[in-house]
Design a protein around this motif. Sequence first.
Motif, mmCIF file in Angstrom:
data_model
loop_
_atom_site.group_PDB
_atom_site.id
_atom_site.type_symbol
_atom_site.label_atom_id
_atom_site.label_comp_id
_atom_site.label_asym_id
_atom_site.label_seq_id
_atom_site.Cartn_x
_atom_site.Cartn_y
_atom_site.Cartn_z
ATOM 1 N N MET A 1 26.394 19.225 7.986
ATOM 2 C CA MET A 1 26.178 17.930 8.639
ATOM 3 C C MET A 1 25.439 17.006 7.683
ATOM 4 N N LYS A 2 25.812 15.735 7.705
ATOM 5 C CA LYS A 2 25.188 14.743 6.832
ATOM 6 C C LYS A 2 23.792 14.402 7.335
ATOM 7 N N VAL A 3 22.831 14.370 6.426
ATOM 8 C CA VAL A 3 21.460 14.014 6.783
ATOM 9 C C VAL A 3 21.392 12.513 7.025
ATOM 10 N N ASP A 4 20.866 12.123 8.191
ATOM 11 C CA ASP A 4 20.779 10.705 8.547
ATOM 12 C C ASP A 4 19.543 10.028 7.977
ATOM 13 N N ASN A 5 18.425 10.723 8.001
ATOM 14 C CA ASN A 5 17.181 10.084 7.568
ATOM 15 C C ASN A 5 16.099 11.133 7.343
ATOM 16 N N ALA A 6 14.945 10.637 6.932
ATOM 17 C CA ALA A 6 13.773 11.498 6.757
ATOM 18 C C ALA A 6 12.569 10.823 7.388
ATOM 19 N N ILE A 7 11.772 11.607 8.078
ATOM 20 C CA ILE A 7 10.515 11.150 8.674
ATOM 21 C C ILE A 7 9.377 11.767 7.865
ATOM 22 N N ILE A 8 8.509 10.924 7.326
ATOM 23 C CA ILE A 8 7.324 11.420 6.616
ATOM 24 C C ILE A 8 6.104 11.130 7.472
ATOM 25 N N MET A 9 5.422 12.165 7.902
ATOM 26 C CA MET A 9 4.258 11.996 8.767
ATOM 27 C C MET A 9 3.002 11.810 7.916
ATOM 28 N N GLN A 51 17.522 6.130 4.525
ATOM 29 C CA GLN A 51 16.579 5.711 5.568
ATOM 30 C C GLN A 51 15.387 6.661 5.589
ATOM 31 N N ILE A 52 14.231 6.131 5.225
ATOM 32 C CA ILE A 52 12.996 6.908 5.212
ATOM 33 C C ILE A 52 11.978 6.185 6.086
ATOM 34 N N ILE A 53 11.469 6.878 7.083
ATOM 35 C CA ILE A 53 10.483 6.315 8.006
ATOM 36 C C ILE A 53 9.152 7.000 7.759
ATOM 37 N N ARG A 93 10.638 8.916 17.937
ATOM 38 C CA ARG A 93 11.648 9.697 18.666
ATOM 39 C C ARG A 93 13.018 9.017 18.667
ATOM 40 N N HIS A 94 13.047 7.687 18.612
ATOM 41 C CA HIS A 94 14.326 6.978 18.656
ATOM 42 C C HIS A 94 15.068 7.042 17.325
ATOM 43 N N PHE A 95 14.396 7.481 16.253
ATOM 44 C CA PHE A 95 15.041 7.594 14.948
ATOM 45 C C PHE A 95 15.634 8.977 14.707
ATOM 46 N N LEU A 96 15.237 9.951 15.499
ATOM 47 C CA LEU A 96 15.578 11.337 15.204
ATOM 48 C C LEU A 96 17.059 11.633 15.448
#
Length: 294
Positions: A1-9, A51-53, A93-96
């Motif tokens: 599956m293609k990775v949509d984005n990354a979340i950095i906490m 897309q990096i959040i 949560r809306h980006f996941l």
Amino acid sequence: MKVDNAIIMAAGMSSRFAPLSFETPKALLNIRGEVLIERQIRQLRESGIQQIIVVVGYKKELFSYLAEKYGVQLVENPSYDTRNNHSSIYAVRHFLKNSYICSSDNYFSSNPFGIEEEESYYAAVYAAGETNEWCLQTDPKGYIEKVTIGGRDAWYMLGHTFWSETFSRTFCEILKQEYDRPETIDLLWEGLFIQHLDRLKMKVRHYDTDEIYEFDTLDELRLFDPSYQTDTRSPILKQIARELGGQEHELSHFTAHKPTGNTPMGFSFLFRQTPYYYDYQTAALRKCIDHGTK
């Protein structure tokens, strides 16, 4: 599956990393010539993740330059100081979707990211002997079936994780159901994961111990980047060294203390084998009877 984005906490205070974290968020420390979070953003970009959040909270203004320099999106976690890191997941949560979930203070010696992944996983390294880390047990198919805090000769959670869109959707459903419960406030997102292993299917991805690094204290960082022995980059520690008539490398064994009741925030440490305590609010320095006491 293609990775949509990354979340950095990057919202937390990293209080265990006192006193450096009193002055600079751990994610913004320069380690071996690179700012930690910038290195991670660069590795994600090199892997094709557009897309990096970045979830911010503590000293959020210090992260603002990242939006212009790297084109990342900053999302504020308004509850970073009252809840554990599950609140950062809630904030985004809306980006996941098919998403990497990353800790901003991890140092990856080589790039662990890719533009495609097969299924949800949590990165892990092996501990030989006793450990206090979160240890993983898997079923015959390789899915995590049990997590224990502490263990022996075990693989333990360290580093990033990948969530498939199905995993993200299920976790967000659970998080929304559990969020307002008082017992959720202090939970890591991993704590919620452990409580729902029957619904949240995730495998383990194994890494060598020299591929993923995490530094919980200045003493640990000094082992990885020896330049911090003589230059801590900390105005507080530089002032303490001057006040004690010594050098920065003579300050060690740091233990952070969170404020409780009338006890102020500060940290204890050793200087020439003598224990001291530093009160962050008043900048007062005093000897302690025993190291780790106030």
